[in-house]
Each structure stands twice: as structure tokens, then as C-alpha cells.
Design a protein around this motif. Sequence first.
Motif, mmCIF file in Angstrom:
data_model
loop_
_atom_site.group_PDB
_atom_site.id
_atom_site.type_symbol
_atom_site.label_atom_id
_atom_site.label_comp_id
_atom_site.label_asym_id
_atom_site.label_seq_id
_atom_site.Cartn_x
_atom_site.Cartn_y
_atom_site.Cartn_z
ATOM 1 N N SER A 1 -46.354 -17.185 -72.544
ATOM 2 C CA SER A 1 -45.514 -17.965 -71.626
ATOM 3 C C SER A 1 -44.022 -17.841 -71.937
ATOM 4 C CB SER A 1 -45.923 -19.440 -71.663
ATOM 5 O OG SER A 1 -45.709 -19.978 -72.956
ATOM 6 N N ARG A 2 -43.688 -17.341 -73.118
ATOM 7 C CA ARG A 2 -42.278 -17.222 -73.518
ATOM 8 C C ARG A 2 -41.693 -15.842 -73.224
ATOM 9 N NH1 ARG A 2 -42.379 -18.973 -79.417
ATOM 10 N NH2 ARG A 2 -40.186 -18.433 -79.289
ATOM 11 N N ILE A 3 -42.505 -14.954 -72.633
ATOM 12 C CA ILE A 3 -42.043 -13.606 -72.286
ATOM 13 C C ILE A 3 -41.309 -13.681 -70.948
ATOM 14 C CG2 ILE A 3 -42.818 -11.278 -71.657
ATOM 15 C CD1 ILE A 3 -43.209 -11.694 -74.569
ATOM 16 N N GLY B 1 -46.981 -15.336 -87.890
ATOM 17 C CA GLY B 1 -46.892 -16.782 -88.029
ATOM 18 C C GLY B 1 -45.523 -17.403 -87.818
ATOM 19 N N MET B 2 -44.636 -16.720 -87.127
ATOM 20 C CA MET B 2 -43.290 -17.254 -86.891
ATOM 21 C C MET B 2 -43.117 -17.808 -85.474
ATOM 22 S SD MET B 2 -41.747 -16.776 -89.803
ATOM 23 C CE MET B 2 -40.037 -16.991 -89.396
ATOM 24 N N GLY B 3 -44.150 -17.694 -84.646
ATOM 25 C CA GLY B 3 -44.079 -18.236 -83.297
ATOM 26 C C GLY B 3 -43.340 -17.380 -82.286
ATOM 27 N N LEU B 4 -42.945 -16.192 -82.666
ATOM 28 C CA LEU B 4 -42.216 -15.319 -81.741
ATOM 29 C C LEU B 4 -43.193 -14.593 -80.821
ATOM 30 C CD1 LEU B 4 -39.704 -13.742 -84.279
ATOM 31 C CD2 LEU B 4 -39.267 -15.593 -82.651
ATOM 32 N N PRO B 5 -42.791 -14.325 -79.586
ATOM 33 C CA PRO B 5 -43.663 -13.579 -78.692
ATOM 34 C C PRO B 5 -43.666 -12.072 -78.990
ATOM 35 C CG PRO B 5 -41.700 -14.286 -77.523
ATOM 36 C CD PRO B 5 -41.625 -14.877 -78.899
ATOM 37 N N VAL B 6 -42.580 -11.569 -79.598
ATOM 38 C CA VAL B 6 -42.456 -10.144 -79.902
ATOM 39 C C VAL B 6 -41.782 -9.987 -81.264
ATOM 40 C CG1 VAL B 6 -41.497 -7.921 -79.165
ATOM 41 C CG2 VAL B 6 -42.120 -9.618 -77.450
ATOM 42 N N TYR B 7 -42.317 -9.059 -82.060
ATOM 43 C CA TYR B 7 -41.703 -8.689 -83.334
ATOM 44 C C TYR B 7 -41.434 -7.190 -83.278
ATOM 45 C CZ TYR B 7 -43.802 -13.064 -85.008
ATOM 46 O OH TYR B 7 -44.182 -14.376 -85.169
ATOM 47 N N THR B 8 -40.185 -6.786 -83.475
ATOM 48 C CA THR B 8 -39.806 -5.382 -83.427
ATOM 49 C C THR B 8 -39.318 -4.947 -84.798
ATOM 50 O OG1 THR B 8 -39.132 -5.670 -81.128
ATOM 51 C CG2 THR B 8 -38.360 -3.686 -82.235
ATOM 52 N N LYS B 9 -39.948 -3.926 -85.350
ATOM 53 C CA LYS B 9 -39.579 -3.435 -86.684
ATOM 54 C C LYS B 9 -38.324 -2.591 -86.586
ATOM 55 C CE LYS B 9 -40.961 0.340 -88.262
ATOM 56 N NZ LYS B 9 -41.035 1.607 -88.799
ATOM 57 N N LYS B 10 -37.392 -2.859 -87.485
ATOM 58 C CA LYS B 10 -36.187 -2.035 -87.624
ATOM 59 C C LYS B 10 -36.090 -1.605 -89.074
ATOM 60 C CE LYS B 10 -34.004 -2.620 -83.625
ATOM 61 N NZ LYS B 10 -33.836 -1.573 -82.697
ATOM 62 N N ASN B 11 -35.734 -0.368 -89.293
ATOM 63 C CA ASN B 11 -35.536 0.123 -90.658
ATOM 64 C C ASN B 11 -34.067 -0.013 -91.022
ATOM 65 O OD1 ASN B 11 -38.206 0.884 -91.079
ATOM 66 N ND2 ASN B 11 -37.891 2.844 -90.078
ATOM 67 N N ARG B 12 -33.811 -0.593 -92.188
ATOM 68 C CA ARG B 12 -32.442 -0.753 -92.682
ATOM 69 C C ARG B 12 -32.408 -0.426 -94.170
ATOM 70 N NH1 ARG B 12 -29.063 -2.687 -89.101
ATOM 71 N NH2 ARG B 12 -29.756 -4.029 -87.454
ATOM 72 N N VAL C 1 -43.796 -2.216 -82.616
ATOM 73 C CA VAL C 1 -43.590 -3.457 -81.876
ATOM 74 C C VAL C 1 -44.909 -4.214 -81.884
ATOM 75 C CG1 VAL C 1 -42.895 -4.477 -79.674
ATOM 76 C CG2 VAL C 1 -41.891 -2.303 -80.405
ATOM 77 N N PHE C 2 -44.838 -5.497 -82.209
ATOM 78 C CA PHE C 2 -46.015 -6.354 -82.290
ATOM 79 C C PHE C 2 -45.862 -7.463 -81.251
ATOM 80 C CE2 PHE C 2 -45.050 -4.452 -86.323
ATOM 81 C CZ PHE C 2 -46.266 -4.051 -86.827
ATOM 82 N N TYR C 3 -46.790 -7.518 -80.299
ATOM 83 C CA TYR C 3 -46.767 -8.560 -79.270
ATOM 84 C C TYR C 3 -47.751 -9.657 -79.651
ATOM 85 C CZ TYR C 3 -44.049 -5.501 -76.283
ATOM 86 O OH TYR C 3 -43.056 -4.709 -75.775
ATOM 87 N N ASN C 4 -47.308 -10.883 -79.529
ATOM 88 C CA ASN C 4 -48.119 -12.067 -79.802
ATOM 89 C C ASN C 4 -48.558 -12.637 -78.460
ATOM 90 O OD1 ASN C 4 -49.091 -14.598 -80.468
ATOM 91 N ND2 ASN C 4 -47.109 -15.402 -81.117
#
Length: 191
Positions: free
Chosen positions: A76-78, A41-52, A68-71
Motif C-alpha cells: 500500500s506504500r508503493i 524488518g525496517m518496514g520499507l516497501p523497497v530496499y535497493t542495494k548500493k555499493n560504497r 532490489v528487494f520488494y516487501n
Amino acid sequence: MLLRARYYQGACDVATVRRRTKFRNLKETYIVFICEEDPFGMGLPVYTKKNRFTETDALIYDDKTHAVFYNSSAWSRIQDEELRDVLRFIYESKATSSFSKLLEENTLRAKSRPEMEDEYMYFMDILEEEKEYAREAGRAQGLTEGREAGRTEGARQNAVETAGKLLREGVSLQTVIKCTGLSENDIKNIK
């Protein structure tokens, strides 16, 4: 969605690790989700998980696992043209490039094979489960927001009533503002 990624990560580890495998020999793994709608729900075309680590952003916890989660609703934003076409195909079911046309043909072929029907139905069940989980999460968030709004409105109503009582007792405007947290305009409307 995140728990599903963890589940798949574990399944990959079980499938690729043999008994007595040395830790340094663990394979790097990627879990990729291509979602029809925005999974977070953040409007991003891609969400990539990073461990910290929680205590510092300076240190990355690199366990060689990636998610990696593709929306696809934000296709159109890719920037990458091929990826954009694939996500557009998934979102709109329209083949616009040679690669997405190949995907469309293979999808139709897979759906028409009887031995694939069970796998396809399982996949559809998973999608339905994810949609229900999202609906439940949305309802829970709505209830939480509703309760918070009710508490805020209740607190405001209490402040208005208190301000009215203080004004009737002859307490100064500045003291009423300080005691109730209401603005000067709010208090003038009470009078």
C-alpha cells in the motif's frame, strides 16, 4: 537473503560472460527479489542495494550490479500503481487489476503443467529455506537480546546491592549516586 542475491549475481555473470570478455563489456545486471514479508524488518516497501567504499560516502563503487528487494507486505506504500497491484497480488493472492489477473492466470497455468511442477517445488523449497533462515536469525537475535537484558539486570542488581551497603556505612547520597550510577529516586527506594 543477501547471500542468495550474491549467488544469483554470480550465476548471472557466469551465464553472460564469455571467455576473454573485456571488463568494460560486462553487462549491467539486476537481481530482483519480491518477498511476501519484510526481508530486513525496517518496514520499507523497497530496499535497493548500493555499493560504497567504507572510507567515504563520496565515492560510489559502481560495478554495474544491482539488487532490489520488494516487501509485498508494504504494497500500500508503493506509489507506482502497477507495481502496487503486483505486490498486492503477491501478498493477498487477489487479482485487482488487468495485469494482476493476467499474472493469476499464468500462475495457475504454470502450476498445472507437469513439466513446471519440478520448478515450482524447487521454488517452494527455496522459500522454505529462506523462512527457516529468518527464524534462525530471529532466534539468535532473541538470545543475544535476552543475554544483554540479563547482563543489564545483573549490573543493576549489583548497583542496588552496592548502594545499600554504602548507605548502611553512612556514605552520602551524592557519593552513592556517583559510585553506582543509580538515580536519586532509585536510592531513596532502597532506604
